[in-house]
Design an enzyme around this catalytic site. Sequence first.
Site, PDB file in Angstrom:
ATOM      1  CG  ASP A 270      -2.075  -1.133   1.237  1.00  0.00           C
ATOM      2  OD1 ASP A 270      -2.616  -1.321   2.412  1.00  0.00           O
ATOM      3  OD2 ASP A 270      -2.216  -1.677   0.193  1.00  0.00           O
TER       4      ASP A 270
ATOM      5  CG  ASP B   9      -0.439   5.120   6.558  1.00  0.00           C
ATOM      6  OD1 ASP B   9      -1.454   5.143   7.469  1.00  0.00           O
ATOM      7  OD2 ASP B   9      -0.421   4.785   5.495  1.00  0.00           O
TER       8      ASP B   9
ATOM      9  CD  GLU C 198      -1.064  -1.692   6.677  1.00  0.00           C
ATOM     10  OE1 GLU C 198      -1.394  -0.560   7.629  1.00  0.00           O
ATOM     11  OE2 GLU C 198      -1.909  -2.043   5.928  1.00  0.00           O
ATOM     12  CD  GLU C 199       2.206   2.012   7.519  1.00  0.00           C
ATOM     13  OE1 GLU C 199       1.131   2.039   7.362  1.00  0.00           O
ATOM     14  OE2 GLU C 199       3.187   1.640   6.774  1.00  0.00           O
TER      15      GLU C 199
ATOM     16  CG  ASP D 164      -3.549  -0.860  10.171  1.00  0.00           C
ATOM     17  OD1 ASP D 164      -4.371  -1.286   9.407  1.00  0.00           O
ATOM     18  OD2 ASP D 164      -2.758  -0.102   9.836  1.00  0.00           O
TER      19      ASP D 164
ATOM     20  CG  LEU E 120      -3.728   6.702  10.236  1.00  0.00           C
ATOM     21  CD1 LEU E 120      -4.171   6.691  11.802  1.00  0.00           C
ATOM     22  CD2 LEU E 120      -3.109   7.860   9.914  1.00  0.00           C
ATOM     23  CG  ASP E 121      -7.795  -0.020   8.808  1.00  0.00           C
ATOM     24  OD1 ASP E 121      -6.944  -0.661   7.998  1.00  0.00           O
ATOM     25  OD2 ASP E 121      -9.013   0.057   8.765  1.00  0.00           O
TER      26      ASP E 121
ATOM     27  CD  GLU F 298      -6.032  -4.102   7.914  1.00  0.00           C
ATOM     28  OE1 GLU F 298      -6.273  -5.222   7.133  1.00  0.00           O
ATOM     29  OE2 GLU F 298      -5.874  -3.077   7.626  1.00  0.00           O
TER      30      GLU F 298
END
Length: 340
Positions: free
Chosen positions: A64, A70, A93-94, A116, A118-119, A275
């Site tokens: 992404d 983020d 996630e990052e 996560d 900043l989803d 998530e």
Amino acid sequence: MENRIVTLDEFIIHRQKEHPFATGELTGLLRDIGVAAKIVNREVNKAGLLNILGAAGKENKTGDSVQKLDLYANEKLIECLRNSGECAGIASEESEDFIPIPAVEGKESKYVVVVDPLDGSSNIDVNVSVGTIFGIYRRVSDPSGPVQLEDFLQKGTDLVAAGYVLYGTSTILVYTTGRGVNAFTLDPTIGEFCLSHQNIKIPKRGNFYSVNQGYYLKFDVEMRRYIDHCSDENYGLRYIGSMVSDIHRILFQGGIFLYPNTRKYPQGKLRLLYECNPLAFVVEQTGGKAITCNLERILELEPRELHQRTTIAIGSPEMVDEMEAFVKRYANVPAVNGQN
Ligand code: P6P
């Protein structure tokens, strides 16, 4: 609790006292996540005024495009958790790999966090709500050494706590430690998350379904038949493109959120660890259900790698049951004259 302001800190400490063996680490960890949420909220609310909008020109592990916010949210969460002294490691996630956090003053931490930061971040530039999703596990590796991958690849049923922060028209933190779900709304005048919704229970069904209708023709036949059923029932379609926002609405209004497999995402798009598992834990604790499009319970899935994806159907129990009935009825139905 009587009708007065109850802050997140007070609530967490009050709940800890109900646990005779609680030693306060989890309490500290939850409070640190609350602090990180306030810091992220401050930046999310003024993102338009700073040059932290727009893509950071990078891609994260899962391909992404990464928005600057983020990165900011990821850094702040890691910073708060690192300083807490209660977290032995983070999977984000990052971040491609998990991040070990060295013991503070030799005190080994018992917990690891999956997050996560900043989803739904593609919505930031257009002022649509975004969210932070987190889960907390007890570490399972030798506590005298650094965390290992196995500490993060635990089933959702092993989550000690989970929740999310929704940066929307108001900022709300929702969490569970396995004894119900409570929500705290940030009062910016005092800078505190205050108890706003106690012991949330999801409606058994709702009048909305939530799916990216644009992918309809790419879904398997059983999912298309269930989506047709939702239309036949005159359910409204509500899809924000920010999972935390869609799930939060469903907790209060009822409904079902679906992200089935597509050609682009044959395993589904959404990530299991940070998530789907945390949100499934919250939704199940309100009386809801969360399964894959192969009808497996999300929380029972065996994680194989940090950024593993899964399909998901999550929300009101009677609607998830109906979707399950459609999958059983239409899955692998041989095509008749090429039509399904
Ligand atoms: P699509 C946001 O990027 C996200 O991870 C979830 O928050 C959201 O539900 C989903 O992806 C949206 O994906 O393919 O419909 O744009």
